[in-house]
Design a protein around this motif. Sequence first.
Motif, PDB file in Angstrom:
ATOM      1  N   LEU A   1      23.782  -2.502   7.992  1.00 16.57           N
ATOM      2  CA  LEU A   1      24.825  -1.822   7.233  1.00 16.57           C
ATOM      3  C   LEU A   1      24.358  -1.351   5.857  1.00 16.57           C
ATOM      4  CD1 LEU A   1      27.674  -0.793   7.230  1.00 16.57           C
ATOM      5  CD2 LEU A   1      28.470  -3.068   6.516  1.00 16.57           C
ATOM      6  N   PRO A   2      23.583  -2.152   5.091  1.00 14.12           N
ATOM      7  CA  PRO A   2      23.104  -1.632   3.802  1.00 14.12           C
ATOM      8  C   PRO A   2      22.318  -0.332   3.939  1.00 14.12           C
ATOM      9  CG  PRO A   2      22.781  -3.999   3.896  1.00 14.12           C
ATOM     10  CD  PRO A   2      23.189  -3.568   5.278  1.00 14.12           C
ATOM     11  N   LEU A   3      21.507  -0.229   4.987  1.00 15.39           N
ATOM     12  CA  LEU A   3      20.742   1.001   5.220  1.00 15.39           C
ATOM     13  C   LEU A   3      21.659   2.160   5.569  1.00 15.39           C
ATOM     14  CD1 LEU A   3      17.811  -0.463   7.385  1.00 15.39           C
ATOM     15  CD2 LEU A   3      17.789   0.089   4.943  1.00 15.39           C
ATOM     16  N   CYS A   4      22.680   1.900   6.380  1.00 15.35           N
ATOM     17  CA  CYS A   4      23.622   2.952   6.769  1.00 15.35           C
ATOM     18  C   CYS A   4      24.394   3.491   5.568  1.00 15.35           C
ATOM     19  CB  CYS A   4      24.610   2.424   7.813  1.00 15.35           C
ATOM     20  SG  CYS A   4      23.862   1.926   9.372  1.00 15.35           S
ATOM     21  N   LEU A   5      24.661   2.644   4.598  1.00 12.31           N
ATOM     22  CA  LEU A   5      25.418   3.058   3.422  1.00 12.31           C
ATOM     23  C   LEU A   5      24.535   3.708   2.364  1.00 12.31           C
ATOM     24  CD1 LEU A   5      27.745  -0.061   3.023  1.00 12.31           C
ATOM     25  CD2 LEU A   5      28.344   2.172   3.983  1.00 12.31           C
ATOM     26  N   LEU A   6      23.283   3.298   2.277  1.00 12.72           N
ATOM     27  CA  LEU A   6      22.421   3.761   1.196  1.00 12.72           C
ATOM     28  C   LEU A   6      21.648   5.028   1.521  1.00 12.72           C
ATOM     29  CD1 LEU A   6      20.862   0.462  -0.197  1.00 12.72           C
ATOM     30  CD2 LEU A   6      22.664   1.856  -1.208  1.00 12.72           C
ATOM     31  N   LEU A   7      21.100   5.120   2.707  1.00 12.34           N
ATOM     32  CA  LEU A   7      20.154   6.190   3.006  1.00 12.34           C
ATOM     33  C   LEU A   7      20.752   7.595   2.990  1.00 12.34           C
ATOM     34  CD1 LEU A   7      17.932   4.532   5.763  1.00 12.34           C
ATOM     35  CD2 LEU A   7      17.461   4.809   3.330  1.00 12.34           C
ATOM     36  N   PRO A   8      21.973   7.817   3.529  1.00 13.49           N
ATOM     37  CA  PRO A   8      22.460   9.194   3.608  1.00 13.49           C
ATOM     38  C   PRO A   8      22.895   9.792   2.265  1.00 13.49           C
ATOM     39  CG  PRO A   8      23.512   7.791   5.264  1.00 13.49           C
ATOM     40  CD  PRO A   8      22.848   6.904   4.262  1.00 13.49           C
TER      41      PRO A   8
ATOM     42  N   LEU B   1      28.054   7.481  11.750  1.00 11.55           N
ATOM     43  CA  LEU B   1      27.341   7.541  13.031  1.00 11.55           C
ATOM     44  C   LEU B   1      26.231   6.489  13.094  1.00 11.55           C
ATOM     45  CD1 LEU B   1      27.057  11.415  13.539  1.00 11.55           C
ATOM     46  CD2 LEU B   1      28.567   9.818  14.738  1.00 11.55           C
ATOM     47  N   ALA B   2      25.515   6.331  11.983  1.00 15.45           N
ATOM     48  CA  ALA B   2      24.455   5.324  11.949  1.00 15.45           C
ATOM     49  C   ALA B   2      25.041   3.922  12.085  1.00 15.45           C
ATOM     50  CB  ALA B   2      23.659   5.441  10.643  1.00 15.45           C
ATOM     51  N   GLY B   3      26.170   3.688  11.407  1.00 11.96           N
ATOM     52  CA  GLY B   3      26.820   2.386  11.509  1.00 11.96           C
ATOM     53  C   GLY B   3      27.309   2.102  12.912  1.00 11.96           C
TER      54      GLY B   3
ATOM     55  N   GLY C   1      21.252   1.126  -9.915  1.00 14.05           N
ATOM     56  CA  GLY C   1      21.267  -0.332  -9.953  1.00 14.05           C
ATOM     57  C   GLY C   1      21.883  -0.937  -8.703  1.00 14.05           C
ATOM     58  N   ILE C   2      22.974  -0.354  -8.227  1.00 12.76           N
ATOM     59  CA  ILE C   2      23.636  -0.858  -7.024  1.00 12.76           C
ATOM     60  C   ILE C   2      22.749  -0.633  -5.804  1.00 12.76           C
ATOM     61  CG2 ILE C   2      25.667  -0.614  -5.540  1.00 12.76           C
ATOM     62  CD1 ILE C   2      27.217   0.198  -8.087  1.00 12.76           C
ATOM     63  N   GLU C   3      22.049   0.487  -5.780  1.00  8.98           N
ATOM     64  CA  GLU C   3      21.110   0.734  -4.690  1.00  8.98           C
ATOM     65  C   GLU C   3      20.006  -0.321  -4.662  1.00  8.98           C
ATOM     66  OE1 GLU C   3      19.615   4.698  -4.947  1.00  8.98           O
ATOM     67  OE2 GLU C   3      21.356   5.549  -3.906  1.00  8.98           O
ATOM     68  N   VAL C   4      19.532  -0.713  -5.846  1.00  6.32           N
ATOM     69  CA  VAL C   4      18.489  -1.735  -5.919  1.00  6.32           C
ATOM     70  C   VAL C   4      19.001  -3.061  -5.374  1.00  6.32           C
ATOM     71  CG1 VAL C   4      17.131  -3.146  -7.511  1.00  6.32           C
ATOM     72  CG2 VAL C   4      17.223  -0.676  -7.824  1.00  6.32           C
TER      73      VAL C   4
ATOM     74  N   MET D   1      24.813  18.046   7.690  1.00  2.00           N
ATOM     75  CA  MET D   1      25.821  17.083   8.105  1.00  2.00           C
ATOM     76  C   MET D   1      26.256  16.245   6.894  1.00  2.00           C
ATOM     77  SD  MET D   1      25.587  14.119  11.063  1.00  2.00           S
ATOM     78  CE  MET D   1      25.225  15.339  12.333  1.00  2.00           C
ATOM     79  N   PRO D   2      27.570  16.081   6.666  1.00  2.00           N
ATOM     80  CA  PRO D   2      28.036  15.293   5.513  1.00  2.00           C
ATOM     81  C   PRO D   2      27.479  13.875   5.539  1.00  2.00           C
ATOM     82  CG  PRO D   2      29.856  16.503   6.517  1.00  2.00           C
ATOM     83  CD  PRO D   2      28.674  16.654   7.437  1.00  2.00           C
ATOM     84  N   ALA D   3      27.166  13.374   4.338  1.00  2.00           N
ATOM     85  CA  ALA D   3      26.553  12.047   4.232  1.00  2.00           C
ATOM     86  C   ALA D   3      27.454  10.965   4.826  1.00  2.00           C
ATOM     87  CB  ALA D   3      26.237  11.742   2.773  1.00  2.00           C
ATOM     88  N   LEU D   4      28.776  11.099   4.606  1.00  2.00           N
ATOM     89  CA  LEU D   4      29.693  10.081   5.122  1.00  2.00           C
ATOM     90  C   LEU D   4      29.658  10.032   6.644  1.00  2.00           C
ATOM     91  CD1 LEU D   4      31.806   7.948   4.454  1.00  2.00           C
ATOM     92  CD2 LEU D   4      33.548   9.755   4.505  1.00  2.00           C
ATOM     93  N   LEU D   5      29.550  11.200   7.272  1.00  2.00           N
ATOM     94  CA  LEU D   5      29.475  11.241   8.730  1.00  2.00           C
ATOM     95  C   LEU D   5      28.168  10.621   9.218  1.00  2.00           C
ATOM     96  CD1 LEU D   5      30.639  12.102  11.432  1.00  2.00           C
ATOM     97  CD2 LEU D   5      29.643  14.388  11.076  1.00  2.00           C
ATOM     98  N   VAL D   6      27.093  10.877   8.500  1.00  2.00           N
ATOM     99  CA  VAL D   6      25.799  10.263   8.861  1.00  2.00           C
ATOM    100  C   VAL D   6      25.900   8.742   8.785  1.00  2.00           C
ATOM    101  CG1 VAL D   6      23.381  10.015   8.209  1.00  2.00           C
ATOM    102  CG2 VAL D   6      24.467  12.263   8.127  1.00  2.00           C
TER     103      VAL D   6
END
Length: 209
Positions: free
Chosen positions: A57-64, A9-11, A70-73, A1-6
Amino acid sequence: MPALLVSALAGAASATLVGASVWQYQRKQNVSHAMGGPISPAKSYWLGFAIFAWFFLPLCLLLPEKHSPGIEVLLATFCASMWTRGLLEMALLYKWKLWKPPMGIGHDIFCQAVLLIQAGFYWPEIVAARGQDLALVAFCVWLFVSLCFEIYYAAAFYKAVKGLTTGEDGIWFADDDPRFRRILTVTRFGNVALSGSLAGILVSYAALR
């Protein structure tokens, strides 16, 4: 499944969960005269919106998907700090009944300071950000600004209730009482401005690669 779709959906799932929970919480506060007192619609919206934007939202954007380290940190540190604060705040509110807005203000300022310090440390990555990384940089700026609103809300509320936020009869929320008129006016403005700007950031994140 594409990361953007994940991420989408998570968001959507987390926004639905938070929205339903806050709606039920507002109903309980306003109908059953629960601990903490009634809450206005504007404040109820802000409560759910902030929980979604800061905790989920940070988890929805970072995890997939992988982004600039640095931005992830920056986002991971912010999110971890918020989850830690949330758990402690719940205990201080419902178990010990000792929560005071200055505690939250102190944490908000701490989060802002950490964002600034980390931004300085990862400045080369931030300047070089492109695509989705650039949208995430904008999101970090948005987080900093949203905390400025929260600091005002907490300080103005604490003053309005004359510090009466602890114990069984503590007041935790602004309702439609005239003493909260200015706070609610600013809150409504903040709700519109922050929701609109965050929506723009998310649209940009989805469009950029």
